[in-house]
Design an enzyme around this catalytic site. Structure first.
Site, PDB file in Angstrom:
ATOM      1  N   CYS A 184     -10.773  -5.405  -5.422  1.00 43.61           N
ATOM      2  CA  CYS A 184     -11.098  -5.967  -4.404  1.00 43.61           C
ATOM      3  C   CYS A 184     -12.796  -5.958  -4.684  1.00 43.61           C
ATOM      4  O   CYS A 184     -13.217  -4.787  -4.718  1.00 43.61           O
ATOM      5  CB  CYS A 184     -10.936  -6.044  -3.081  1.00 43.61           C
ATOM      6  SG  CYS A 184      -9.229  -6.940  -2.969  1.00 43.61           S
TER       7      CYS A 184
ATOM      8  N   ASN B 177       0.813  -1.145   0.018  1.00 41.41           N
ATOM      9  CA  ASN B 177      -0.032   0.004   0.049  1.00 41.41           C
ATOM     10  C   ASN B 177       0.798   1.228   0.033  1.00 41.41           C
ATOM     11  O   ASN B 177       0.225   2.443  -0.298  1.00 41.41           O
ATOM     12  CB  ASN B 177      -0.860   0.044   1.109  1.00 41.41           C
ATOM     13  CG  ASN B 177      -1.968  -0.992   1.343  1.00 41.41           C
ATOM     14  OD1 ASN B 177      -2.363  -1.537  -0.107  1.00 41.41           O
ATOM     15  ND2 ASN B 177      -2.659  -1.177   2.162  1.00 41.41           N
TER      16      ASN B 177
ATOM     17  N   ASP C 234      -8.085  -3.588   7.022  1.00 39.58           N
ATOM     18  CA  ASP C 234      -7.065  -4.567   6.331  1.00 39.58           C
ATOM     19  C   ASP C 234      -6.727  -5.727   7.219  1.00 39.58           C
ATOM     20  O   ASP C 234      -6.326  -6.840   6.825  1.00 39.58           O
ATOM     21  CB  ASP C 234      -5.985  -3.967   5.596  1.00 39.58           C
ATOM     22  CG  ASP C 234      -6.476  -3.403   4.390  1.00 39.58           C
ATOM     23  OD1 ASP C 234      -7.639  -3.513   4.012  1.00 39.58           O
ATOM     24  OD2 ASP C 234      -5.364  -2.486   3.797  1.00 39.58           O
TER      25      ASP C 234
END
Length: 429
Positions: free
Chosen positions: A126, A23, A316
């Site tokens: 996603c 990320n 996450d």
């Protein structure tokens, strides 16, 4: 299609090297579009999403050279990437590439800021919630861009350049904060971003841009101030360690009752998650090598957690925590506040014997001392790794299908776990 086979019941013991953060790496790679000089990134993880972004940048004419070889368990052995965006041959990011990864939409800001135009497909990635791009587009409009949506593409124009402005996000958005920072770095005048995301990956991007000559203050706080500059130079920057990978392996260690050192991990990047692990009964020790996680003999205690933007508990890690709580001695409550539809792993965890029911955006987890292996299917990146964690603790064989999700965000997962005693293997098919 590949599968992962796990024989559970053993503990994890040893050392796991923590990779560079996906990320952080993705926006850093995209930031190279802002400069005509080379950006050299170190500690870049080897992941499917990184490889896809290389293709997307190559489509724009960017030349990328990857050097460096993996060196055993050196936590800083990620690849070194030289990115040369001197010549931009195309400002269009096509659907067939962007639709596969939402983060690739972030090229819109740098392309617009440097080239005065960008045509970028609406994103994919996603399947967890809608993740609208409205905040990105509103930020670019505030900086003076003309924005149109045409046949599934965002068409952004600023033929005379962008101009600094006040940007106020109605809701914290990591992606939109990335976009606003990169676009404002080359805008004329000053920009103030309010209600900005505070994630460590935002700070890492700002640190890299500052090395490139950007004038940025306040990254890591809710207000970021940027004074635009005419151009950015090249730089060398090392990607920070992956806090989500760190938290994932910490929870796997707590789940199996092991003793693992997470080499190269930084505790300051995930203090909230480590606090939750301590409440759950794990012993956490921070040293010069990284973070040591232990749970020897003691039970797992239930917790109540709500996900939140940094410095809160990261969304996450929600699925991984839920897997851990399936073995807790009592009832846990996990509330998801960031994304809608992020409980798709619940049904698959139930196949392993987990007792979970949903009340709106809250999952109620009734802990049990027993999970049993079964065939399960990954639905997204974080859900897939929660099934790995549960499988490590389950009795017997767990077979996980659709593991391509794992390859998007976890480097050498089977290798790292097997070196710590896990019985885990990838089966090609």
């Amino acid at each position: 299609m590949d599968k992962i086979r796990i024989i559970g019941g053993g503990s994890l013991n040893g050392t796991i090297p923590i990779s560079g953060a996906k990320n952080a790496a993705l926006p850093l790679m995209i930031a190279a579009l802002l400069s005509e000089e080379k950006l050299v990134l170190e500690n870049v993880p080897r992941l499917a999403d990184v490889a896809l972004l290389q293709r997307i940048l190559g489509n724009h004419g960017v030349d990328i050279t990857v050097n460096g070889k993996r060196n055993g368990d050196d936590p800083h052995a990620g690849q070194t990437m030289e990115i040369d965006a001197r010549v931009i041959v195309d400002t269009t990011a096509p659907y067939d590439l962007v639709s596969r990864m939402r983060a690739s939409f972030w090229v819109v800001g740098p392309l617009l800021a440097r080239m005065g135009e960008a045509r970028v497909s609406l994103p994919g990635g996603c399947a967890i919630g809608t993740r609208p791009v409205d905040f990105h587009l509103d930020a670019l409009r505030a900086l003076g861009a003309d924005i149109d949506i045409d046949a599934g593409y965002v068409v952004a124009r600023a033929p005379h350049g962008l101009t600094g402005a006040r940007i106020v996000f109605p809701k914290v958005s990591v992606g939109a904060t990335h976009t606003a920072i990169m676009a404002a770095a080359l805008a004329k005048g000053d920009t103030v971003i309010e209600n900005a995301a505070r994630e460590p990956e935002i700070v890492d991007l700002a640190d890299c841009l500052i090395k490139m000559g950007a004038r940025i203050e306040g990254a890591g706080t809710s207000t970021i101030e940027i004074s635009g500059v005419p151009r950015l130079r090249g730089a060398r920057h090392s990607v920070l360690p992956d806090r989500i990978e760190t938290g994932t392996y910490a929870m796997a260690t707590a789940m199996t009752g092991g003793d693992v050192t997470l080499a190269g991990a930084r505790a300051d990047l995930l203090e909230s998650a480590l606090d939750v692990l301590r409440k759950a009964g794990a012993q956490i020790d921070v040293n010069n090598e990284g973070i040591r996680v232990r749970r020897n003999g003691a039970g797992i205690f239930p917790v109540e957690v709500s996900t939140a933007p940094h410095p809160g508990f990261p969304t996450d890690l929600q699925a991984q925590l839920m897997a851990l709580m399936t073995r807790a001695q009592g009832r846990s409550r996990i509330t998801e506040t960031i994304f809608e539809n992020r409980f798709m792993h619940v049904q698959e965890l139930a196949r392993l014997g987990a007792n979970i029911h949903l009340e709106g955006d809250t999952a109620i987890v009734e802990g049990s001392d027993r999970l049993k292996g079964a065939p399960v299917m990954a639905t997204d990146l974080r859900a897939s790794v929660s099934l790995v964690i549960a499988g490590l603790a389950a009795e017997g064989e767990t077979m996980i299908q659709r593991v391509y999700h794992l390859d998007r965000g976890f480097e050498r997962l089977e290798e790292k776990l097997s070196r710590c005693g896990a019985q885990i293997e990838r089966i090609s098919g």
